[in-house]
Design a protein around this motif. Sequence first.
Motif, PDB file in Angstrom:
ATOM      1  N   SER A   1       0.827  -1.205   0.000  1.00  0.00           N
ATOM      2  CA  SER A   1       0.000   0.000   0.000  1.00  0.00           C
ATOM      3  C   SER A   1       0.866   1.261   0.000  1.00  0.00           C
ATOM      4  CB  SER A   1      -0.944  -0.010   1.212  1.00  0.00           C
ATOM      5  OG  SER A   1      -0.177   0.078   2.387  1.00  0.00           O
ATOM      6  N   HIS A   2       2.138   1.115   0.373  1.00  0.00           N
ATOM      7  CA  HIS A   2       3.054   2.266   0.357  1.00  0.00           C
ATOM      8  C   HIS A   2       3.652   2.449  -1.025  1.00  0.00           C
ATOM      9  CE1 HIS A   2       2.913   1.166   4.644  1.00  0.00           C
ATOM     10  NE2 HIS A   2       3.071   2.464   4.849  1.00  0.00           N
ATOM     11  N   ILE A   3       2.790   2.733  -1.982  1.00  0.00           N
ATOM     12  CA  ILE A   3       3.245   2.779  -3.372  1.00  0.00           C
ATOM     13  C   ILE A   3       4.312   3.845  -3.594  1.00  0.00           C
ATOM     14  CG2 ILE A   3       2.488   3.237  -5.742  1.00  0.00           C
ATOM     15  CD1 ILE A   3       0.052   1.586  -5.141  1.00  0.00           C
ATOM     16  N   GLU A   4       4.140   5.018  -2.979  1.00  0.00           N
ATOM     17  CA  GLU A   4       5.122   6.099  -3.193  1.00  0.00           C
ATOM     18  C   GLU A   4       6.507   5.686  -2.707  1.00  0.00           C
ATOM     19  OE1 GLU A   4       2.171   6.694  -1.820  1.00  0.00           O
ATOM     20  OE2 GLU A   4       1.161   8.218  -3.056  1.00  0.00           O
ATOM     21  N   THR A   5       6.554   5.079  -1.497  1.00  0.00           N
ATOM     22  CA  THR A   5       7.846   4.666  -0.942  1.00  0.00           C
ATOM     23  C   THR A   5       8.510   3.642  -1.863  1.00  0.00           C
ATOM     24  OG1 THR A   5       6.676   4.789   1.149  1.00  0.00           O
ATOM     25  CG2 THR A   5       8.936   3.967   1.218  1.00  0.00           C
ATOM     26  N   LEU A   6       7.719   2.662  -2.301  1.00  0.00           N
ATOM     27  CA  LEU A   6       8.279   1.613  -3.151  1.00  0.00           C
ATOM     28  C   LEU A   6       8.781   2.198  -4.471  1.00  0.00           C
ATOM     29  CD1 LEU A   6       5.679  -1.219  -2.506  1.00  0.00           C
ATOM     30  CD2 LEU A   6       8.064  -1.214  -1.805  1.00  0.00           C
ATOM     31  N   ASP A   7       8.028   3.156  -5.011  1.00  0.00           N
ATOM     32  CA  ASP A   7       8.445   3.799  -6.256  1.00  0.00           C
ATOM     33  C   ASP A   7       9.761   4.533  -6.072  1.00  0.00           C
ATOM     34  OD1 ASP A   7       6.630   3.017  -8.120  1.00  0.00           O
ATOM     35  OD2 ASP A   7       5.219   4.664  -7.740  1.00  0.00           O
ATOM     36  N   LYS A   8       9.883   5.184  -4.899  1.00  0.00           N
ATOM     37  CA  LYS A   8      11.091   5.962  -4.628  1.00  0.00           C
ATOM     38  C   LYS A   8      12.323   5.053  -4.558  1.00  0.00           C
ATOM     39  CE  LYS A   8      11.653   8.299  -0.787  1.00  0.00           C
ATOM     40  NZ  LYS A   8      10.930   8.888   0.353  1.00  0.00           N
ATOM     41  N   ILE A   9      12.132   3.865  -3.936  1.00  0.00           N
ATOM     42  CA  ILE A   9      13.244   2.912  -3.833  1.00  0.00           C
ATOM     43  C   ILE A   9      13.557   2.312  -5.208  1.00  0.00           C
ATOM     44  CG2 ILE A   9      14.000   0.749  -2.778  1.00  0.00           C
ATOM     45  CD1 ILE A   9      12.026   1.275  -0.537  1.00  0.00           C
ATOM     46  N   GLY A  10      12.542   2.279  -6.056  1.00  0.00           N
ATOM     47  CA  GLY A  10      12.756   1.703  -7.382  1.00  0.00           C
ATOM     48  C   GLY A  10      12.367   0.245  -7.453  1.00  0.00           C
ATOM     49  N   LEU A  11      11.454  -0.173  -6.569  1.00  0.00           N
ATOM     50  CA  LEU A  11      10.984  -1.549  -6.607  1.00  0.00           C
ATOM     51  C   LEU A  11       9.687  -1.621  -7.400  1.00  0.00           C
ATOM     52  CD1 LEU A  11      11.561  -2.801  -2.980  1.00  0.00           C
ATOM     53  CD2 LEU A  11      12.567  -3.754  -5.038  1.00  0.00           C
ATOM     54  N   ASP A  12       9.471  -2.773  -7.993  1.00  0.00           N
ATOM     55  CA  ASP A  12       8.227  -2.997  -8.726  1.00  0.00           C
ATOM     56  C   ASP A  12       7.067  -3.151  -7.760  1.00  0.00           C
ATOM     57  OD1 ASP A  12       8.781  -2.850 -11.350  1.00  0.00           O
ATOM     58  OD2 ASP A  12       9.359  -4.967 -11.528  1.00  0.00           O
ATOM     59  N   ILE A  13       5.890  -2.954  -8.287  1.00  0.00           N
ATOM     60  CA  ILE A  13       4.686  -3.168  -7.509  1.00  0.00           C
ATOM     61  C   ILE A  13       3.825  -4.096  -8.345  1.00  0.00           C
ATOM     62  CG2 ILE A  13       2.599  -2.004  -6.645  1.00  0.00           C
ATOM     63  CD1 ILE A  13       4.653   0.492  -6.576  1.00  0.00           C
ATOM     64  N   PRO A  14       3.121  -5.050  -7.721  1.00  0.00           N
ATOM     65  CA  PRO A  14       2.280  -5.924  -8.544  1.00  0.00           C
ATOM     66  C   PRO A  14       1.361  -5.084  -9.428  1.00  0.00           C
ATOM     67  CG  PRO A  14       2.318  -6.706  -6.284  1.00  0.00           C
ATOM     68  CD  PRO A  14       3.077  -5.425  -6.301  1.00  0.00           C
ATOM     69  N   GLN A  15       1.180  -5.522 -10.661  1.00  0.00           N
ATOM     70  CA  GLN A  15       0.386  -4.762 -11.628  1.00  0.00           C
ATOM     71  C   GLN A  15      -0.993  -4.392 -11.099  1.00  0.00           C
ATOM     72  OE1 GLN A  15       0.370  -7.192 -15.126  1.00  0.00           O
ATOM     73  NE2 GLN A  15       1.896  -5.914 -16.142  1.00  0.00           N
ATOM     74  N   VAL A  16      -1.655  -5.366 -10.456  1.00  0.00           N
ATOM     75  CA  VAL A  16      -3.017  -5.088  -9.992  1.00  0.00           C
ATOM     76  C   VAL A  16      -3.016  -4.030  -8.886  1.00  0.00           C
ATOM     77  CG1 VAL A  16      -4.133  -7.222 -10.685  1.00  0.00           C
ATOM     78  CG2 VAL A  16      -2.916  -7.140  -8.504  1.00  0.00           C
ATOM     79  N   THR A  17      -1.977  -4.050  -8.049  1.00  0.00           N
ATOM     80  CA  THR A  17      -1.912  -3.058  -6.972  1.00  0.00           C
ATOM     81  C   THR A  17      -1.816  -1.656  -7.568  1.00  0.00           C
ATOM     82  OG1 THR A  17      -0.662  -4.700  -5.754  1.00  0.00           O
ATOM     83  CG2 THR A  17      -0.750  -2.514  -4.807  1.00  0.00           C
ATOM     84  N   ARG A  18      -0.983  -1.540  -8.612  1.00  0.00           N
ATOM     85  CA  ARG A  18      -0.829  -0.241  -9.260  1.00  0.00           C
ATOM     86  C   ARG A  18      -2.127   0.183  -9.947  1.00  0.00           C
ATOM     87  NH1 ARG A  18       3.426   2.907 -10.165  1.00  0.00           N
ATOM     88  NH2 ARG A  18       4.994   1.342  -9.748  1.00  0.00           N
ATOM     89  N   LEU A  19      -2.788  -0.782 -10.560  1.00  0.00           N
ATOM     90  CA  LEU A  19      -4.059  -0.486 -11.227  1.00  0.00           C
ATOM     91  C   LEU A  19      -5.071   0.066 -10.227  1.00  0.00           C
ATOM     92  CD1 LEU A  19      -5.914  -0.757 -13.764  1.00  0.00           C
ATOM     93  CD2 LEU A  19      -6.484  -3.042 -12.922  1.00  0.00           C
ATOM     94  N   MET A  20      -5.159  -0.618  -9.062  1.00  0.00           N
ATOM     95  CA  MET A  20      -6.106  -0.182  -8.029  1.00  0.00           C
ATOM     96  C   MET A  20      -5.747   1.222  -7.536  1.00  0.00           C
ATOM     97  SD  MET A  20      -8.375  -2.471  -7.591  1.00  0.00           S
ATOM     98  CE  MET A  20      -8.295  -3.128  -9.228  1.00  0.00           C
ATOM     99  N   TYR A  21      -4.419   1.454  -7.419  1.00  0.00           N
ATOM    100  CA  TYR A  21      -3.928   2.744  -6.953  1.00  0.00           C
ATOM    101  C   TYR A  21      -4.360   3.851  -7.916  1.00  0.00           C
ATOM    102  CZ  TYR A  21      -0.377   6.305  -5.829  1.00  0.00           C
ATOM    103  OH  TYR A  21       0.283   7.449  -5.491  1.00  0.00           O
ATOM    104  N   LYS A  22      -4.204   3.562  -9.219  1.00  0.00           N
ATOM    105  CA  LYS A  22      -4.576   4.570 -10.220  1.00  0.00           C
ATOM    106  C   LYS A  22      -6.081   4.796 -10.218  1.00  0.00           C
ATOM    107  CE  LYS A  22      -0.676   5.082 -12.942  1.00  0.00           C
ATOM    108  NZ  LYS A  22       0.121   4.326 -13.894  1.00  0.00           N
TER     109      LYS A  22
END
Lengths: 284, 266
Positions: A234-255
């Motif tokens: 759920s910490h999408i911003e933090t993960l993005d900052k580190i440069g780690l992938d996020i499961p596709q569906v998690t990102r979809l839900m986020y958007k």
Amino acid sequence: MLETINLRFEFRDEDLETGEILTDEILHGIDLKIEKGSFVTVLGHNGSGKSTLAKHFNAILTPSSGNVLVGGLNTRDTKNVFDIRKRCGMVFQNPDNQIVAAIVEDEVAFAPENLGIDPKIIRERVDASLKAVEMYDYMHSQTSKLSGGQKQRVAIAGVLAMEPECIVLDEPTAMLDPRGRREVISTIKRLNKTKNMTVVLITHYMDEAVQSDRTVVIDDGKVVLDGTPKEVFSHIETLDKIGLDIPQVTRLMYKLRQDGFDVPECITVDEAKQAILNILGKRK
Amino acid sequence: MFKDIIIGQYINADSVLHRLDPKIKIILTVLYVVVLFIIRGSVSYVLFALMTLCLVLMSNIKPKVFIKGLKPLVFIIIFTAVMNLLLTPGTVMVRFWIFKITYEGIRSAVIMFTRLVLLVTGTSLLTLTTSPLKLTDAIETLLSPLSHIKVPAHEIAMMMSIAIRFIPTLADETDKIQKAQTSRGADFQSGNIITRARAMIPLLVPLFISAFRRADELATAMDSRCYNATIKRTKLNTSRIGKADISYALVFICTNIIIIMFGYII
């Protein structure tokens, strides 16, 4: 089962020209407690220190400061080394570089042979370990003729033959094809469920993290996030900052949420499908 | 490139030879080689070749495998035979240009050819029917009396078994590096021997670097599975010499004595 207390680790290297001691701290104080029977994934990109951390659980590396306890034994005490390695087995990334023997059964017997166990008991353990990873039919095969996934499963069996309480796997699927990855991950999950084996899986694949009970994200030698996969992702911003992938569906839900839709956190495709169907249902 | 050499390439099958105790097999193989070099006379050679053929048939391994194993050595065998044919002094039979073929030359060429073929076939029998690890275990046991005079029997056996285990891995790797270098324009085929030897450098340097890296990782993996020199190691499969092994050895020794005798009597 596993505990690290303010674990710091630095590499020391001497500059050959100036004689100056160069130090490079890889782990900057890690505090972790891993319960018995849990399935923990450690995420982090290359160079984050996750492999260095893994090597501490097996007493291959000892802390520069702080302590690592495996089943209550401190890895600093050299008397404990074999007990620790017996309790907490380790599987490495490259299947070709960790297999010692040319024949599968000899490979699995390697660790108990080292421990000086009675041959009859070794036989029992080899049979049981190979059955546990579903490689029993390959007992007399040559290790070099196996596929990558099969080699990793044999390597897991080689660790199981020590009858450990815990297995640490350092990116065991990084060099495998998708099929080999599935084989290895399902084996790990089965061991965790049926034998109550504590599993620490070091990885950089999100879909593997999603399947675990707990995910620890490490970046630059520090624990950044720690919790259930759902909490962590759920910490999408933090993960993005580190440069780690996020499961596709998690990102979809986020958007979708950013666009004003009322959807929950999702980490699996099924959950996401259900969430989207719910919204579509409401619209009608 | 290395894939055709059968030494160290165990073939899993069931046969008398596969079941024979590896220690006995090593001793008998040494005996085989010694006998091969002391027999005299064509009758002995024919009998010895027949015995080898029997052993090959007994091994339950397709003769094709043995022939394939001889292939990489064809050049050396032919070269030795031709050298013997042309350079042995004696009664001249044929003479052309600067060469002369003597009766003794033909004889020693045939003997050399037979010896080398039998030598490779006979020793391959050992490695084809004995798994590499059993082989090293046997070597360890045979060397263990020497550990009293500080010969590191176990370490030697361990090094050998790891070397054997890594042959296919490094062969694959060589193949890959060769392809990678070829795709960048490296040429391994053309030129004289010196140019071709120099062309091996871009092949060997990466191979060695990778071998060291592998060694490092393997050592860590062995450490993590409690490999150490202090606790007495046990063995999963301990082989004991049984009655069948002893009777087989006796039959083999008797056959060999008879074959040697033929050479001196007839």
